[in-house]
Design a protein around this motif. Structure first.
Motif, PDB file in Angstrom:
ATOM      1  N   ASN A  81      20.163-149.807  25.856  1.00  0.00           N
ATOM      2  CA  ASN A  81      20.980-149.176  26.904  1.00  0.00           C
ATOM      3  C   ASN A  81      21.704-147.939  26.384  1.00  0.00           C
ATOM      4  N   ARG A  82      22.197-148.026  25.159  1.00  0.00           N
ATOM      5  CA  ARG A  82      22.905-146.878  24.579  1.00  0.00           C
ATOM      6  C   ARG A  82      21.935-145.742  24.224  1.00  0.00           C
ATOM      7  N   LEU A  83      20.760-146.099  23.733  1.00  0.00           N
ATOM      8  CA  LEU A  83      19.815-145.053  23.311  1.00  0.00           C
ATOM      9  C   LEU A  83      19.295-144.254  24.500  1.00  0.00           C
ATOM     10  N   VAL A  84      19.211-144.895  25.662  1.00  0.00           N
ATOM     11  CA  VAL A  84      18.705-144.153  26.837  1.00  0.00           C
ATOM     12  C   VAL A  84      19.850-143.611  27.701  1.00  0.00           C
ATOM     13  N   GLU A 106      28.196-127.753  16.461  1.00  0.00           N
ATOM     14  CA  GLU A 106      26.998-127.405  17.248  1.00  0.00           C
ATOM     15  C   GLU A 106      25.951-128.512  17.169  1.00  0.00           C
ATOM     16  N   TRP A 107      25.832-129.153  16.010  1.00  0.00           N
ATOM     17  CA  TRP A 107      24.884-130.276  15.870  1.00  0.00           C
ATOM     18  C   TRP A 107      25.293-131.403  16.830  1.00  0.00           C
ATOM     19  N   ASN A 108      26.584-131.720  16.832  1.00  0.00           N
ATOM     20  CA  ASN A 108      27.035-132.785  17.747  1.00  0.00           C
ATOM     21  C   ASN A 108      26.817-132.389  19.202  1.00  0.00           C
ATOM     22  N   ARG A 109      27.058-131.126  19.492  1.00  0.00           N
ATOM     23  CA  ARG A 109      26.866-130.654  20.878  1.00  0.00           C
ATOM     24  C   ARG A 109      25.382-130.765  21.275  1.00  0.00           C
ATOM     25  N   LEU A 110      24.497-130.426  20.347  1.00  0.00           N
ATOM     26  CA  LEU A 110      23.066-130.519  20.659  1.00  0.00           C
ATOM     27  C   LEU A 110      22.685-131.967  20.984  1.00  0.00           C
ATOM     28  N   LYS A 111      23.238-132.909  20.227  1.00  0.00           N
ATOM     29  CA  LYS A 111      22.925-134.313  20.505  1.00  0.00           C
ATOM     30  C   LYS A 111      23.459-134.729  21.884  1.00  0.00           C
ATOM     31  N   GLU A 112      24.638-134.214  22.222  1.00  0.00           N
ATOM     32  CA  GLU A 112      25.173-134.529  23.565  1.00  0.00           C
ATOM     33  C   GLU A 112      24.276-133.942  24.653  1.00  0.00           C
ATOM     34  N   ILE A 113      23.820-132.717  24.420  1.00  0.00           N
ATOM     35  CA  ILE A 113      22.945-132.071  25.411  1.00  0.00           C
ATOM     36  C   ILE A 113      21.657-132.883  25.583  1.00  0.00           C
ATOM     37  N   CYS A 114      21.145-133.415  24.478  1.00  0.00           N
ATOM     38  CA  CYS A 114      19.926-134.245  24.562  1.00  0.00           C
ATOM     39  C   CYS A 114      20.157-135.402  25.536  1.00  0.00           C
ATOM     40  N   ALA A 115      21.318-136.031  25.425  1.00  0.00           N
ATOM     41  CA  ALA A 115      21.621-137.154  26.327  1.00  0.00           C
ATOM     42  C   ALA A 115      21.783-136.653  27.756  1.00  0.00           C
ATOM     43  N   GLU A 116      22.594-135.611  27.919  1.00  0.00           N
ATOM     44  CA  GLU A 116      22.846-135.078  29.279  1.00  0.00           C
ATOM     45  C   GLU A 116      21.550-134.667  29.964  1.00  0.00           C
ATOM     46  N   GLU A 117      20.661-134.055  29.208  1.00  0.00           N
ATOM     47  CA  GLU A 117      19.404-133.565  29.791  1.00  0.00           C
ATOM     48  C   GLU A 117      18.358-134.678  29.907  1.00  0.00           C
ATOM     49  N   GLY A 118      18.694-135.847  29.425  1.00  0.00           N
ATOM     50  CA  GLY A 118      17.798-137.006  29.585  1.00  0.00           C
ATOM     51  C   GLY A 118      16.547-136.935  28.723  1.00  0.00           C
ATOM     52  N   ILE A 146      15.578-138.537  26.286  1.00  0.00           N
ATOM     53  CA  ILE A 146      14.990-139.859  26.070  1.00  0.00           C
ATOM     54  C   ILE A 146      14.902-140.626  27.388  1.00  0.00           C
ATOM     55  N   SER A 147      15.977-140.582  28.158  1.00  0.00           N
ATOM     56  CA  SER A 147      16.012-141.450  29.350  1.00  0.00           C
ATOM     57  C   SER A 147      14.919-141.096  30.362  1.00  0.00           C
ATOM     58  N   ILE A 148      14.545-139.827  30.446  1.00  0.00           N
ATOM     59  CA  ILE A 148      13.476-139.441  31.388  1.00  0.00           C
ATOM     60  C   ILE A 148      12.214-140.273  31.115  1.00  0.00           C
ATOM     61  N   GLY A 149      11.931-140.510  29.845  1.00  0.00           N
ATOM     62  CA  GLY A 149      10.720-141.247  29.468  1.00  0.00           C
ATOM     63  C   GLY A 149      10.743-142.714  29.875  1.00  0.00           C
ATOM     64  N   TYR A 150      11.935-143.221  30.213  1.00  0.00           N
ATOM     65  CA  TYR A 150      12.049-144.659  30.525  1.00  0.00           C
ATOM     66  C   TYR A 150      12.604-144.913  31.926  1.00  0.00           C
ATOM     67  N   ASP A 151      12.671-143.889  32.754  1.00  0.00           N
ATOM     68  CA  ASP A 151      13.276-144.038  34.083  1.00  0.00           C
ATOM     69  C   ASP A 151      12.318-144.809  34.999  1.00  0.00           C
TER      70      ASP A 151
END
Ligand code: UCC
Ligand code: FAD
Length: 525
Positions: free
Chosen positions: A173-176, A97-109, A111-116
């Protein structure tokens, strides 16, 4: 009949009554202020998109994410340092579940939303902060790696390394990334045994140059959270050819490193143990031995603290979001519960004393909420074309203030919220106690309250005349508030507070000039 009543308790029966549990609703649609502030601050076209995304995300929190966060609390990380044959393996085990939460963070953007860059700078930070605020209480502390990931992107970009430095560019690039399988996260290793506040006084990590920007690090990092991350920013003292290293803040430089190589082997690092913590139990926090970890220097030599301050100023905003989101979550659950729990023949919600308690919590939470959105607005402004140097100076001031204030307020407020559930608030199976446990860290990490109070003074004593800008901003807000006659008394109180602050700061400045030191009344500060 009397036999019928008694039979309620026969055999496995535990009585005819079961208390309905509090219900989590879509936190976006349930929030009294969030939608209003976004409507006020965002351009109309952006508001529609952001609002749609938040509403959808709110549904996902209720239907999926909240349970993942709960499971992360129940299935805590553990470390197997050795295998059965005595080989050092440092096997960190985290739940799926921890790994899934981290994946969801990426999918939902998250971090990336803040840098789009396709989106206006103000909109993207407000959107990101709103989304993190909804996510935080259900996130199983995956918000911790997100904070540091955001901080790392900000640092590498601010230091001008993105598109200029191969490793930093790949890292950003990987972090966002929005690809949950490819996205990286970052750690932040500053604290050592001797000092977490006084980082320079505590830092005994040494960097030995291999060639050019490449070094090997030797030291012991005392608190390293989200140790399943991919990269970390850390501080160390460069050792010269004679084996000497400069002491103090000026001796510290900033390094970026991979935690594991592409084959999954730790990079000259041993995970000595996982911390046994009061809360944040979902989050793996380790003591690390750096025994020749390969790292690249990313600041000018001796500019490590100033460099990592870019990260601190971002993670402190994330920390404030976590504090306020915890306050909001306990209130919304307590409010819901007050419509389900009957006490002395009436619903809790019908007892004025109980609703007065909820109202007091609500007012404090709204104040803190407005402060996080002020920091998000200023952050967005400084990163967009609309920003001025005044915005940057105010952001520098507001960041430690919102971190210290929200962190300090959330602990007693969430404790009061727990009490609203009576004994049930104390029962682990309800999931409520972890809200309080996890709140207690927010005043401590990322700078304690007193250390941040000193940072406020550091901001006041910078090159910009921050004090005047601060007064100007508050006076603008007061002038606006003056249009509402009911606010007359409140305005007078704020004006009085400003006068006291002015007088205290005047005394402190005078004393600093004469070198005499000053007794500053802590209560008045
Ligand atoms: O605790 C951690 C937790 C990680 C988990 C992440 C969770 C995030 C939330 C998640 C939500 C669920 S990581 C460790 C955090 N550690 C700290 O916060 C350290 C606390 N201590 C301080 O903040 C101190 O004030 C220091 C270490 C920054 C200052 O120490 P010094 O050695 O006295 O430094 P100086 O000499 O005052 O400052 C050195 C330079 C100066 O720049 P120059 O040299 O140009 O004058 C300062 O102006 O750094 C600059 N500086 C800053 N600049 C210092 N602080 C700042 C700042 N905040 N912003 C900009
Ligand atoms: P100290 O610095 O010893 O502070 C103790 C007390 O002294 C505090 O009350 C403080 O306010 C006070 N004090 C210190 N200096 C002053 C002063 N000048 N004036 C007045 N009072 C002062 N760190 C990392 O680098 N990376 C991590 O990933 C990380 N994760 C963490 C996870 C958890 C769960 C926790 C609890 C901590 C984590 N930390 C991490 C460490 C954290 O940042 C430090 O614990 C924190 O900054 C305080 O440092 P310290 O523990 O050395 O306390």
């Amino acid at each position: 009949s009397s036999v019928g009543r008694a039979s309620l308790f026969a055999h496995a029966k535990t009585g005819g009554f079961a208390q309905p549990a509090p219900v989590l609703r879509n936190p976006y649609r349930d929030d009294p202020l969030l939608d209003r502030i976004l409507k006020r601050l965002l351009p109309r076209a952006d508001y529609d998109k952001v609002s749609h995304d938040l509403s959808k995300f709110g549904d996902r929190i209720v239907s999926e994410i909240d349970e993942l966060g709960r499971q992360a609390e129940l299935n805590q990380p553990r470390l197997e340092p050795y295998d059965a044959w005595g080989n050092r393996v440092d096997n960190l085990i985290v739940c799926k579940e921890w790994n899934r939460l981290k994946e969801i963070c990426a999918e939902e953007g998250l971090i990336s939303i803040g840098y789009d860059e396709k989106v206006d700078g103000l909109t993207r930070r407000l959107h990101q902060v709103a989304k993190l605020y909804l996510f935080s209480p259900s996130a199983g502390l995956s918000t911790c790696p997100m904070a540091m990931t955001d901080g790392c992107v900000k640092t590498l970009k601010t230091l001008g390394l993105y598109d200029n430095h191969r490793f930093s560019t790949e890292t950003v690039n990987r972090l966002v990334s929005r690809d949950g399988k490819k996205a990286w996260t970052s750690g932040q290793w500053m604290t050592e045994k001797k000092g977490g506040s006084d980082v320079a006084g505590g830092c005994d990590t040494y960097a030995v140059q291999e060639k050019e920007n490449f070094y090997r690090l030797y030291g012991y990092k005392w608190f390293s959270s989200a140790i399943d991350a991919d990269v970390a920013l850390t501080l160390a003292r460069v050792v010269d050819k004679q084996g000497n290293a400069a002491e103090g803040t000026r001796g510290l430089s900033l390094f970026l490193l991979r935690i594991k190589d592409d084959n999954g082997h730790l990079n000259g690092i041993q995970m000595i143990k996982l911390k046994n913590k009061l809360g944040t139990k979902q989050l793996p926090t380790a003591e690390l031995l750096l025994d020749g970890a390969q790292a690249e220097i990313v600041s000018d030599p001796g500019r490590g603290v100033a460099g990592i301050a870019n990260m601190l100023n971002i993670t402190r905003i994330h920390n404030s979001i976590a504090s306020v989101a915890g306050m909001r979550r306990i209130i919304s659950l307590a409010r819901d519960y007050s419509t389900r729990r009957t006490v002395f023949g009436r619903l809790q919600a019908d007892w004025p004393l109980h609703t007065a308690t909820l109202a007091k919590m609500e007012v404090e939470t709204r104040g803190c909420f407005l402060l996080i959105f002020e920091s998000a607005r200023l952050l967005g402004m400084t990163e967009s074309k609309q920003g001025t140097s005044e915005d940057s100076a105010l952001l520098r001031l507001v960041t430690p203030i919102v971190k210290l204030y929200a962190g300090k307020q959330c602990v007693p407020l969430i404790s009061e919220g727990i009490e609203c559930f009576g004994g049930q608030g104390y029962i682990e199976d309800t999931g409520l106690p972890s809200i309080l446990r996890d709140a207690q860290v927010t005043p401590i990490w990322e700078g304690t309250t007193n250390v941040l109070s000193l940072d406020v003074l550091r901001a006041f004593s910078g090159k910009e005349d921050v004090i005047s800008l601060f007064y100007k901003r508050i006076n603008e807000l007061l002038a606006n508030a003056g249009k509402v006659s009911e606010l007359k008394d409140v305005i007078a109180k704020v004006e009085n507070g400003l006068k006291q602050l002015q007088s205290q700061l005047g005394k402190a400045t005078q004393a600093a000039k004469s070198g005499s030191g000053v007794h500053v009344d802590a209560e008045k500060q």
